[in-house]
Scaffold this active site. Sequence first.
Site, PDB file in Angstrom:
ATOM      1  N   ASP A 183     -26.870   1.766 -46.857  1.00 60.41           N
ATOM      2  CA  ASP A 183     -27.029   3.145 -46.036  1.00 60.41           C
ATOM      3  C   ASP A 183     -28.339   3.470 -46.125  1.00 60.41           C
ATOM      4  O   ASP A 183     -28.958   3.756 -45.082  1.00 60.41           O
ATOM      5  CB  ASP A 183     -26.079   4.319 -46.737  1.00 60.41           C
TER       6      ASP A 183
ATOM      7  N   HIS B 254     -18.622   0.180 -43.867  1.00 58.16           N
ATOM      8  CA  HIS B 254     -19.417   1.201 -44.578  1.00 58.16           C
ATOM      9  C   HIS B 254     -20.270   0.209 -45.560  1.00 58.16           C
ATOM     10  O   HIS B 254     -20.342  -0.977 -45.235  1.00 58.16           O
ATOM     11  CB  HIS B 254     -18.396   1.855 -45.469  1.00 58.16           C
TER      12      HIS B 254
END
Length: 374
Positions: free
Chosen positions: A160, A130
Amino acid sequence: MGPLKGYKIIELAGIGPGPMAAMLLADMGATVLRIERRNPSDLGVKRPLNCDITLRSRKAIALDLKDEKDLNKVLKLVSKSDALIEGFRPGVMERLGLGPDVCLDLNPALVYGRMTGFGQEGPMAQAAGHDLNYIAMSGALSAIGRAGENPTPPLNLVGDYGGGALYLVVGILAGLLEAGRSGDGQVVDAAMVDGAASLMAAPYGMFAAGLLNKKRGSNVLDSGAYFYDSYRCLDGKFVSVAAIENKFHAEMFRLMELDPNLVGDQMNRAEWPRLKQIIAERFSMKTRDEWVEIMGGSDACFAPVLEMDEAASNPHNLARETFIEMDGITQPAPAPRFSRTPNPKPTPPVTADMIQPSDALAGWLDPDEIAEWL
């Protein structure tokens, strides 16, 4: 209707940077169609649909990519598309029969956008991860945090959204521009490690020049400097100052009624802890809003630290219409802005089960093709 009006983009549903990239393109007027899974697996943190803001401004259909009939439907849409966004691990799209070779053979002008954490190849390519893992690999995470503390996760903005979604959008737009000249599409390999590393271009340059060291919280931009930090006020709220240049530093001291002779050399790091304590004590004497009255709008490089339930009602943000409300949810307005082709008004998030397939496919297929599809 936005500068991307007329462009059609397929989005294979995912989480994080993929939906964010699709939202940005849709916000700028592109027609984006999200292909959801018929039986969705775990797709991240659950929330009410109207709070899933990055799903706004596009329609959706549900297909089973492992079903041959549905696969052919996806390929039909690919043949009509200008770009595609996918965020699977390397090799998955190829195994599904939707890899770049297949899609570009079907549609030679297609811009095929691939979003991954570690990239399409390399020892870590198949590893799960992540945002935090990706910015850790780029060197960004080690540089963020206060002195004596662990590295601080900066939400999931740097990996992200900054290093992932924005670089994917830049790559897709560049690919579309080039395809408009050459008639040929290509693959955009957007990896969050690469994007986060690219965002670190200036810090890496400062590090090479000896202007930034590895000791977290001891540099100009990482909370080390007294003139570039946030401070607690009398009411427990915070303000920020970023008075790097001499003239802005002087204005900060003037408005705070501090003696400029307290500072010899502003860049003498040995003096920063003492001066930080002085600044902190002064800010603690008044409330945040009292400091706004004194320093707001000045050249002291000052701004209140607004909380998320305050930002939309801030006078400047109100004047700029930086935030909008949709379905009772306050959210950021589309950005950037365009003078001649303004962005369309966003529409609320929807899922495939809320839309008739014929509605979702309108603009992609002609009536006979839609009838055949159904």
